[in-house]
Every structure is written in C-alpha cells, then in structure tokens.
Design an enzyme around this catalytic site. Structure first.
Site, short mmCIF file in Angstrom:
data_model
loop_
_atom_site.label_atom_id
_atom_site.label_comp_id
_atom_site.label_asym_id
_atom_site.label_seq_id
_atom_site.Cartn_x
_atom_site.Cartn_y
_atom_site.Cartn_z
N CYS A 72 29.00 54.11 30.87
CA CYS A 72 28.48 53.62 29.58
C CYS A 72 27.40 52.55 29.74
O CYS A 72 26.76 52.18 28.76
CB CYS A 72 29.62 53.09 28.73
SG CYS A 72 30.87 54.31 28.42
N HIS A 127 26.73 48.32 23.68
CA HIS A 127 27.44 49.59 23.85
C HIS A 127 28.44 49.73 22.71
O HIS A 127 29.17 48.78 22.37
CB HIS A 127 28.16 49.59 25.20
CG HIS A 127 29.05 50.78 25.39
ND1 HIS A 127 28.69 52.05 25.00
CD2 HIS A 127 30.30 50.89 25.93
CE1 HIS A 127 29.67 52.88 25.28
NE2 HIS A 127 30.66 52.20 25.84
N ASN A 161 32.33 56.48 20.51
CA ASN A 161 31.79 56.02 21.80
C ASN A 161 31.14 57.21 22.50
O ASN A 161 31.83 58.13 22.93
CB ASN A 161 32.94 55.45 22.64
CG ASN A 161 32.50 55.01 24.03
OD1 ASN A 161 31.38 55.30 24.46
ND2 ASN A 161 33.38 54.32 24.72
#
Ligand code: ACO
Length: 353
Positions: free
Chosen positions: A111, A280, A310
């Site tokens: 990520c 993020h 996500n």
C-alpha cells in the site's frame, strides 16, 4: 528538483459491492463496517483485469497531461496483484497503451507503492536529466506511475475481518521534467521488519498447480521472515491476505504522523503550509487518529475511502486524482502524500503542484 505532476487519472471496475451485499455472505452489518472503517462500498473486478484497470487510469492521466503515448520514457506499475508474474504488469500496460519509448517495470511496496513509485520515478528523472556523476542514462522527460490492485483475488471472502476492507482499482500520475518547477520537495521511505507477520499472503494465482505446504507446516513467507508460530498453533499456508488488524492499526496511526513530520522537516515547510494531505485510504479511523496526533484538522486530509475501500497500491493515487478533480489542489500548493502497508513499508513525500 525540476519536475511537476502534470496528469492524473483513476479507473474502477463496474461492479459495486455494498456493505449490505457483504452482510449476506458473512456475519457483519453495514453499521459495524461504517463505524469501524468509514467504508460503505467497494468495487470488485469481475470482468476487468489488472491490465484493464491500470491501462484505463494511465490513459486518463496521459490525456490530462496532454501527452501522447510516445512521450512517456518510463512506466512503473506499483502492484501486488499483477495479471502475470512475467511479463511484468508494467510490460503488459506498456504494450496495451502503446508506450513505444518507455522502459517499464513493477514495484512491490504494497500500500506504500505510490510513495515509493513517485520517489523512484522522480529520482531516475533527476539522475538522467541532471547527469548525476557524469553518468549517461536514458533521458526521462515524462514518467507514468500507476498504482493498481485487484485485491479481491487474494481476499478470503469468508473472513469478515478482512473481506469488508478491500476493493479493486487503479490510480495514475504523469510526472514531467520542468527545470522551472521545484517538483518533489522531500521524500521519506522506511521499512520495519514484519517479524510477526501482521500482514501476509502466500498466494500465487493457480493454487491447484502448486506443491504448497500441508496445513501445519511453515509457509515460505513464515520461513523467510523467521516468524514464530502463532499462539495456539503452527504457521500454516495462507493463500489469502491475513492480517492482525489492531496491530496494523497502531503501526499505521503512529508511522503516518512520523512520516509527515519528517517530510515537513526535510522540506523545511511546516505542516500548516500543506494545502492537502493525501493519505493511504485503509481506514477513516486511522486518518482521524493521525490527524489528532499531528494536530492537523481532518478537512485538510483527502478522504476517499467511503466508496472504494482500501485499494492497496492504487489508494493514494486514486485519492490524489479525486483531490485534483475537486480542485482541492491548486498550482503552487504544497501537497503531502503518505502511505503504509505490508512489508512493513511506509513513507511520505511532499510536492509542489
Ligand atoms: N463485522 C462485524 N464484526 C466484526 C467484523 C465485521 N466485519 N470484523 C471483526 N469483527 C469483530 C471481531 O470479531 C471482534 O469481535 P469480538 O470482540 O467478539 O472478538 C470485534 O469485531 C472487534 O474486532 P477488532 O479487530 O478489535 O476491531 P477493530 O476496531 O480493530 O477494527 C479493523 C478492525 C477495521 C480491521 C481495524 O483493526 C483496522 O482497520 N486495522 C488496520 C487495517 C489496515 O490498515 N490494513 C492495511 C492493509 S495495508 C496493505 O498493505 C494491504
């Protein structure tokens, strides 16, 4: 450094899966997911490939930058879910988009991919255009970075603790050389050993063809990482993302603040001067926690998690595209990108728009 982000774009699969859709397959509720994560729905690739999503995001970023495919000298795809092991995801996208002059390769920082990818691309650009150390390199005037993931392929759809969190998508940015522009003001990259495997996945796509370990034997990732067997059992093969949610939560909230503070120090720019922080998008609560810790109001953070969940390596670049589209970022603004993920990796960078 002389560069500028000149284009951005994102692409999502057609199918949306709401929290209520998930409540029909695992023991969860819309209320729990919204309250604990801020997520209301996610997109899941059913007909689209990683190449489709990455190429569409890349095409939009090129269009936004007003460039042709031939103008791109470098393509980096940040992903943990490529369509193939070889050729790389970047090679597949290069062919699809007709980037005839681009050098293309993949980067896996989970990520944190966006932060690592932009740092690598802009460093290569600076080294090639500035001629660091007198070394002659491929000149890189325009680079395309694409964060793309289809985590739905490696999510255990029977595990309510993880399947509600993730979604698929792609985000892209074009970075162009421009001697007049300050471009990237500071970067900060870090790794912390994940010796307890807070976040892991042994999956390789066609599981049926693998002589993978029997349940109860140490997995490749566990052996390499030297992890101790989890309490109450031995490490066993994990074909899907496995995560110790609370541990990752604490790690994320702490390192986000550290990374933002460090890039601000390195750039000599106080955090109050940053027009927008694009983090993020793992959990809205993590962003709120970090916002409190940093003393920066939530309004200054780009929060895009509600409709996409996500999306791993795509997340920061998709949120950045949202911030540009909403005109939250204006020419001359200082912007901070910050990410964290499996590895464990984390980092931040500041650029001037
Ligand atoms: N629906 C209902 N209940 C649930 C669900 C669900 N989907 N998931 C877990 N629960 C239950 C648990 O079983 C537990 O029940 P119990 O108290 O009876 O044991 C209870 O809810 C609380 O569970 P926690 O794990 O303590 O919940 P928490 O508040 O920590 O939220 C979450 C879990 C959302 C996963 C959170 O820990 C988190 O966001 N962690 C960080 C995740 C993250 O950032 N991942 C990054 C990945 S980056 C990458 O590289 C892929």
């Amino acid at each position: 450094m002389g560069c500028k982000i000149t284009g951005w774009g994102k692409a999502l699969p057609q199918l949306t899966v709401t929290n209520n859709d998930l409540a029909a397959i695992v023991d969860t509720t819309d209320e729990w997911i919204v309250e604990r994560t801020g997520i209301r729905q996610r997109h899941v690739a059913t007909t689209e490939t990683t190449t489709d999503l990455a190429s569409e995001a890349g095409r939009r970023a090129l269009e936004q930058a007003g460039l042709t495919p031939e103008d791109i000298d470098l393509l980096i795809c940040m992903t943990i879910t490529p369509d193939a092991i070889i050729p790389s995801q970047a090679c597949l996208v290069k062919a699809r988009l007709g980037l005839a002059n681009a050098v293309a390769f993949d980067l896996n920082a989970a990520c944190s991919g966006c932060i690592y990818g932009i740092d690598v691309a802009s460093s290569m650009m600076a080294a090639s255009m500035g001629g660091i150390g007198g070394c002659q390199r491929n000149p890189i005037k325009n680079a395309l970075v694409i964060g793309v993931d289809c985590l739905s392929r490696i999510v255990d759809w029977t595990d309510r603790a993880t399947c509600v969190l993730f979604g698929d998508g792609a985000g892209a940015a074009v970075i162009s050389w421009d001697e007049e522009e300050p471009g990237i003001l500071a970067t900060y990259l870090r790794n912390v050993d994940d010796s307890q495997l807070y976040l892991a996945c042994d999956a390789v796509y066609d599981l049926s063809t693998l002589p993978f370990p029997q349940s109860g034997t140490p997995t490749p990732v566990a052996v390499i990482a030297g992890t101790q067997p989890a309490e109450g059992g031995e490490e066993s093969y994990r074909p899907f993302i496995s995560m110790q949610g609370q541990k990752v939560f604490k790690f994320a909230a702490t390192v986000m603040a550290e990374a933002v503070e460090t890039v601000c120090q390195r750039a000599g720019v106080p955090v109050e001067e940053a027009a927008c922080i694009v983090p993020h998008q793992a959990n809205e609560r993590i962003i709120r926690f970090a916002s409190k810790k940093m003393g920066v109001p939530m309004e200054r953070f780009q929060v895009s998690i509600e409709e996409v969940g996500n999306t791993s390596a795509s997340s920061v670049l998709m949120a950045l595209a949202d911030a540009f589209e909403a005109q939250r970022i204006r020419p001359g603004d200082k912007v901070i990108l910050v990410g964290f993920g499996a590895g464990l990796t984390y980092g931040a960078l500041m650029f001037q728009a």
